[in-house]
Design a protein around this motif. Structure first.
Motif, PDB file in Angstrom:
ATOM      1  N   ARG A  58       0.780  -1.310   0.014  1.00  0.00           N
ATOM      2  CA  ARG A  58      -0.043  -0.085   0.113  1.00  0.00           C
ATOM      3  C   ARG A  58       0.672   1.273  -0.009  1.00  0.00           C
ATOM      4  NH1 ARG A  58      -5.371  -0.907   3.729  1.00  0.00           N
ATOM      5  NH2 ARG A  58      -5.880  -2.901   2.888  1.00  0.00           N
ATOM      6  N   ILE A  59       2.062   1.200   0.708  1.00  0.00           N
ATOM      7  CA  ILE A  59       2.824   2.350   0.755  1.00  0.00           C
ATOM      8  C   ILE A  59       3.574   2.524  -0.668  1.00  0.00           C
ATOM      9  CG2 ILE A  59       5.191   3.359   1.847  1.00  0.00           C
ATOM     10  CD1 ILE A  59       4.124   1.923   4.510  1.00  0.00           C
ATOM     11  N   VAL A  75       3.525   5.919  -3.051  1.00  0.00           N
ATOM     12  CA  VAL A  75       4.549   6.635  -3.630  1.00  0.00           C
ATOM     13  C   VAL A  75       4.195   6.603  -5.024  1.00  0.00           C
ATOM     14  CG1 VAL A  75       6.928   6.293  -3.835  1.00  0.00           C
ATOM     15  CG2 VAL A  75       6.025   5.976  -1.588  1.00  0.00           C
ATOM     16  N   GLY A  76       3.792   5.550  -5.592  1.00  0.00           N
ATOM     17  CA  GLY A  76       3.647   5.479  -7.245  1.00  0.00           C
ATOM     18  C   GLY A  76       2.932   6.528  -7.442  1.00  0.00           C
ATOM     19  N   PHE A  77       1.628   6.763  -6.785  1.00  0.00           N
ATOM     20  CA  PHE A  77       0.511   7.673  -7.083  1.00  0.00           C
ATOM     21  C   PHE A  77       1.144   9.170  -7.071  1.00  0.00           C
ATOM     22  CE2 PHE A  77      -2.711  10.684  -5.488  1.00  0.00           C
ATOM     23  CZ  PHE A  77      -3.528  10.522  -6.388  1.00  0.00           C
ATOM     24  N   LEU A  78       1.798   9.572  -5.783  1.00  0.00           N
ATOM     25  CA  LEU A  78       2.573  10.913  -5.647  1.00  0.00           C
ATOM     26  C   LEU A  78       3.432  11.092  -6.864  1.00  0.00           C
ATOM     27  CD1 LEU A  78       3.069  10.889  -1.901  1.00  0.00           C
ATOM     28  CD2 LEU A  78       1.230  12.176  -3.164  1.00  0.00           C
ATOM     29  N   LYS A  79       4.257  10.176  -7.318  1.00  0.00           N
ATOM     30  CA  LYS A  79       5.180  10.211  -8.267  1.00  0.00           C
ATOM     31  C   LYS A  79       4.556  10.426  -9.737  1.00  0.00           C
ATOM     32  CE  LYS A  79       8.832   7.826  -8.901  1.00  0.00           C
ATOM     33  NZ  LYS A  79       9.863   6.608  -9.110  1.00  0.00           N
ATOM     34  N   ALA A  80       3.364   9.896  -9.724  1.00  0.00           N
ATOM     35  CA  ALA A  80       2.706   9.956 -11.146  1.00  0.00           C
ATOM     36  C   ALA A  80       2.006  11.497 -11.121  1.00  0.00           C
ATOM     37  CB  ALA A  80       1.473   8.884 -11.154  1.00  0.00           C
ATOM     38  N   ALA A 109       7.949  12.306   1.713  1.00  0.00           N
ATOM     39  CA  ALA A 109       8.739  11.809   2.995  1.00  0.00           C
ATOM     40  C   ALA A 109       7.312  11.107   3.673  1.00  0.00           C
ATOM     41  CB  ALA A 109       8.923  12.978   3.904  1.00  0.00           C
ATOM     42  N   ILE A 110       7.645  10.052   4.478  1.00  0.00           N
ATOM     43  CA  ILE A 110       6.541   9.237   5.164  1.00  0.00           C
ATOM     44  C   ILE A 110       6.777   9.622   6.582  1.00  0.00           C
ATOM     45  CG2 ILE A 110       6.150   6.999   6.057  1.00  0.00           C
ATOM     46  CD1 ILE A 110       7.320   5.928   3.442  1.00  0.00           C
ATOM     47  N   VAL A 111       5.560   9.960   7.110  1.00  0.00           N
ATOM     48  CA  VAL A 111       5.352  10.367   8.484  1.00  0.00           C
ATOM     49  C   VAL A 111       4.400   9.141   9.036  1.00  0.00           C
ATOM     50  CG1 VAL A 111       4.483  12.104  10.068  1.00  0.00           C
ATOM     51  CG2 VAL A 111       5.489  12.626   8.199  1.00  0.00           C
ATOM     52  N   PRO A 156      12.985   0.975  -0.842  1.00  0.00           N
ATOM     53  CA  PRO A 156      12.105   2.046  -1.212  1.00  0.00           C
ATOM     54  C   PRO A 156      12.378   2.852  -2.556  1.00  0.00           C
ATOM     55  CG  PRO A 156      13.559   2.687   0.561  1.00  0.00           C
ATOM     56  CD  PRO A 156      13.894   1.233   0.388  1.00  0.00           C
ATOM     57  N   ASP A 157      11.300   3.349  -2.935  1.00  0.00           N
ATOM     58  CA  ASP A 157      11.501   4.025  -4.208  1.00  0.00           C
ATOM     59  C   ASP A 157      12.457   5.376  -3.853  1.00  0.00           C
ATOM     60  OD1 ASP A 157      10.881   6.374  -5.943  1.00  0.00           O
ATOM     61  OD2 ASP A 157       9.718   4.986  -6.946  1.00  0.00           O
TER      62      ASP A 157
END
Length: 143
Positions: free
Chosen positions: A23-24, A28-33, A40-42, A59-60
């Motif tokens: 899921r993470i 990340v893929g969604f944000l990169k797209a 950052a991950i919080v 990790p990416d």
């Protein structure tokens, strides 16, 4: 993140960690797209344990740092990113007991450990200090 029944104990969650990592990765893929390249991950508590599984793998490269709040683990050496290890002075016993080991395992240059004075595991009444510590870390690591 995967959620079990409300009465599930923490030790029931590790089998869900691979799904959490997937899921993470999807997030990340969604944000990169969308064009984001400084991610950052919080995460907090169980979410931090789940995030560790993703970050300890591969990790990416768009993921630049991790703010880990209230994590009971004792070793970050598998994570090569800058890490903020943030916890409350009155946090859960397992979080406090492993603080020294976590600090010793921080390997990235910008990593740091911060304790919020008088705060509990949820930073109740100390949310502003928690947010300030996270913001300062992210501003330093996302350039």
């Amino acid at each position: 993140m995967p959620v079990l029944a409300a009465d599930a104990r923490g030790d029931a969650y590790p089998p869900t960690f691979p799904e959490a990592a997937e899921r993470i990765a999807e997030a990340v893929g969604f944000l990169k797209a969308k064009g984001y390249r400084q991610i950052a991950i919080v995460s907090h508590s169980m979410g931090s344990r789940m995030s560790y599984g993703y970050l300890a793998g591969k990790p990416d490269d768009a993921v630049k740092s991790w703010a880990s709040l209230g994590i009971p683990l004792d070793d970050y050496t598998a994570v090569k990113l800058p890490i903020l290890d943030l916890f409350g002075e009155n946090d859960l016993p397992q979080v406090l007991a492993n603080a020294g080991k976590r600090h010793a395992s921080l390997v990235a240059r910008e990593s740091r450990q911060v304790t919020v004075a008088h705060a509990d595991h949820f930073f109740s009444g100390h949310e502003a200090e928690m947010v300030a510590a996270v913001a300062e870390f992210l501003n330093a690591t996302l350039k």
